[in-house]
Design an enzyme around this catalytic site. Structure first.
Site, PDB file in Angstrom:
ATOM      1  N   GLY A 229      -5.864  -6.043  -2.072  1.00 27.31           N
ATOM      2  CA  GLY A 229      -4.701  -6.914  -1.839  1.00 27.31           C
ATOM      3  C   GLY A 229      -3.611  -6.236  -1.207  1.00 27.31           C
ATOM      4  O   GLY A 229      -3.226  -4.964  -1.197  1.00 27.31           O
ATOM      5  N   LEU A 230      -2.473  -6.868  -0.636  1.00 25.75           N
ATOM      6  CA  LEU A 230      -1.255  -6.795   0.164  1.00 25.75           C
ATOM      7  C   LEU A 230      -0.307  -5.765  -0.845  1.00 25.75           C
ATOM      8  O   LEU A 230      -0.599  -5.867  -2.226  1.00 25.75           O
ATOM      9  CB  LEU A 230      -0.343  -7.680   0.409  1.00 25.75           C
TER      10      LEU A 230
ATOM     11  N   SER B 120       1.188  -7.190  -4.293  1.00 24.45           N
ATOM     12  CA  SER B 120       0.489  -8.243  -4.943  1.00 24.45           C
ATOM     13  C   SER B 120       0.050  -8.187  -6.238  1.00 24.45           C
ATOM     14  O   SER B 120      -0.151  -9.093  -6.952  1.00 24.45           O
ATOM     15  CB  SER B 120      -1.033  -8.472  -4.037  1.00 24.45           C
ATOM     16  N   GLY B 121       0.195  -6.987  -6.861  1.00 21.09           N
ATOM     17  CA  GLY B 121      -0.117  -6.881  -8.300  1.00 21.09           C
ATOM     18  C   GLY B 121      -1.161  -6.064  -8.653  1.00 21.09           C
ATOM     19  O   GLY B 121      -1.540  -6.048  -9.746  1.00 21.09           O
TER      20      GLY B 121
ATOM     21  N   SER C  53      -1.704  -2.862  -8.891  1.00 22.80           N
ATOM     22  CA  SER C  53      -1.283  -1.910 -10.157  1.00 22.80           C
ATOM     23  C   SER C  53      -1.114  -2.446 -11.495  1.00 22.80           C
ATOM     24  O   SER C  53      -1.543  -2.047 -12.527  1.00 22.80           O
ATOM     25  CB  SER C  53      -0.297  -0.820  -9.662  1.00 22.80           C
TER      26      SER C  53
ATOM     27  N   SER D 273      -7.168   0.472  -7.304  1.00 20.38           N
ATOM     28  CA  SER D 273      -6.059  -0.222  -6.994  1.00 20.38           C
ATOM     29  C   SER D 273      -5.501   0.253  -5.813  1.00 20.38           C
ATOM     30  O   SER D 273      -4.703   1.108  -5.637  1.00 20.38           O
ATOM     31  CB  SER D 273      -5.004  -0.441  -7.944  1.00 20.38           C
TER      32      SER D 273
HETATM   33  P1  ADP Z   1       0.631  -3.364  -5.794  1.00 18.04           P
HETATM   34  O1  ADP Z   1       0.008  -2.333  -6.668  1.00 18.04           O
HETATM   35  O2  ADP Z   1      -0.448  -4.515  -5.467  1.00 18.04           O
HETATM   36  O3  ADP Z   1       1.395  -2.871  -4.489  1.00 18.04           O
HETATM   37  P2  ADP Z   1       2.321  -3.795  -7.932  1.00 18.04           P
HETATM   38  O4  ADP Z   1       1.528  -4.150  -9.180  1.00 18.04           O
HETATM   39  O5  ADP Z   1       3.047  -2.351  -7.755  1.00 18.04           O
HETATM   40  O6  ADP Z   1       1.453  -4.337  -6.447  1.00 18.04           O
HETATM   41  O7  ADP Z   1       3.575  -4.887  -7.845  1.00 18.04           O
HETATM   42  C1  ADP Z   1       3.528  -6.237  -8.228  1.00 18.04           C
HETATM   43  C2  ADP Z   1       4.883  -6.539  -8.707  1.00 18.04           C
HETATM   44  O8  ADP Z   1       4.802  -8.146  -8.957  1.00 18.04           O
HETATM   45  C3  ADP Z   1       5.360  -5.923  -9.989  1.00 18.04           C
HETATM   46  O9  ADP Z   1       6.744  -5.774 -10.005  1.00 18.04           O
HETATM   47  C4  ADP Z   1       5.035  -7.179 -11.112  1.00 18.04           C
HETATM   48  O10 ADP Z   1       5.650  -7.047 -12.082  1.00 18.04           O
HETATM   49  C5  ADP Z   1       5.234  -8.316 -10.334  1.00 18.04           C
HETATM   50  N1  ADP Z   1       4.411  -9.356 -10.861  1.00 18.04           N
HETATM   51  C6  ADP Z   1       5.053 -10.617 -11.068  1.00 18.04           C
HETATM   52  N2  ADP Z   1       4.094 -11.550 -11.473  1.00 18.04           N
HETATM   53  C7  ADP Z   1       2.900 -10.818 -11.282  1.00 18.04           C
HETATM   54  C8  ADP Z   1       1.530 -11.230 -11.890  1.00 18.04           C
HETATM   55  N3  ADP Z   1       1.160 -12.293 -12.280  1.00 18.04           N
HETATM   56  N4  ADP Z   1       0.473 -10.281 -11.567  1.00 18.04           N
HETATM   57  C9  ADP Z   1       0.997  -9.087 -11.157  1.00 18.04           C
HETATM   58  N5  ADP Z   1       2.088  -8.624 -10.684  1.00 18.04           N
HETATM   59  C10 ADP Z   1       3.074  -9.488 -11.070  1.00 18.04           C
END
Ligand code: ADP
Length: 221
Positions: free
Chosen positions: A45-46, A49-50, A52, A116
């Site tokens: 995902g972007l 996106s969540g 990690s 991830s």
């Molecule tokens: P990625 O790994 O995809 O780049 P991250 O997990 O680092 O994304 O960041 C996602 C951000 O979105 C975090 O700051 C997290 O706290 C926030 N967030 C808010 N709601 C959610 C959710 N339902 N699921 C995952 N992350 C969320």
């Protein structure tokens, strides 16, 4: 290596004359020790996106249920194994190929492997799927489906801001493509689900695919 087949440039660079050495313990033996199968959950995902956040929550829940899980995470892997790779198309491809091979080894070891990585290209994800399927291992593509507007609003690492300002070139979703998964096993909409619910959905998928038992909770709550 016999004298009649001296190493040449090709064999040095392309791992010819390398033969797989079987052990006495197989995948089923390891699963018996652990009480569950190994597999790879490939979160794509972007940025923001969540992946990690959900991966961390999932690892925690699984650990509490007595399931051996381990995360392979974008930035962490780029510090070590892939420290020599950048973000151009070839390096992104090699980044994913190496991680795919590592995930496959972990899955074969019996670990529920949670990767991830943005992994923006379908072809690269399909290649990782293929190496798992060739080895008879389960690969679950998990699309962390969060609209870019939400990712950009969250911007947990300030990367969108930098990309919009032109300080980062080739940023996925801004000036580099993200190819939406064609046929993912699981889709998680983090714009609608909280983190715990998202992790629960993935646990349910692991039960559905017979990776972990329904009541895997023999260690601690
Ligand atoms: P990625 O790994 O995809 O780049 P991250 O997990 O680092 O994304 O960041 C996602 C951000 O979105 C975090 O700051 C997290 O706290 C926030 N967030 C808010 N709601 C959610 C959710 N339902 N699921 C995952 N992350 C969320």
């Amino acid at each position: 290596m016999s004298d009649s087949h001296p190493p040449n440039q090709q064999s040095v660079n392309q791992s010819t004359n390398v033969v797989w050495h079987d052990g006495k313990v197989n995948r089923e033996d390891r699963a018996r020790v652990l009480g569950h199968q190994g597999c790879t959950l490939w979160l794509t995902g972007l940025s923001g996106s969540g992946k990690s956040t959900v991966g961390v929550a999932l690892e925690h829940v699984l650990n509490a249920r007595g399931v051996l899980a381990y995360r392979l995470d974008g930035d962490n892997v780029r510090h070590g194994l892939n420290a020599n790779l950048g973000f151009g198309a070839d390096d992104r491809k090699e980044n994913i190929r190496r991680i795919g091979e590592v995930a496959k080894l972990f899955a074969d070891a019996g670990v529920v492997t949670i990767s991830s990585f943005i992994s923006p290209y379908q072809k690269d994800r399909d290649q990782v799927r293929q190496i798992h399927e060739d080895a008879g291992l389960i690969f679950l593509e998990v699309f962390i489906n969060t609209p870019i507007e939400i990712c950009e609003q969250r911007d947990p690492k300030g990367l969108y801001k930098k990309a919009r300002a032109g300080e980062i070139k080739g940023f996925t979703g801004i000036d580099d493509p993200y190819e939406v998964p064609v046929n993912p096993e699981i889709e998680v909409k983090t714009g609608e689900l909280d983190v715990e619910k998202a992790a629960d959905e993935l646990v349910a998928a692991l039960v559905r695919h017979d990776i972990i038992p329904q009541n895997a909770s023999h260690i601690r709550k």
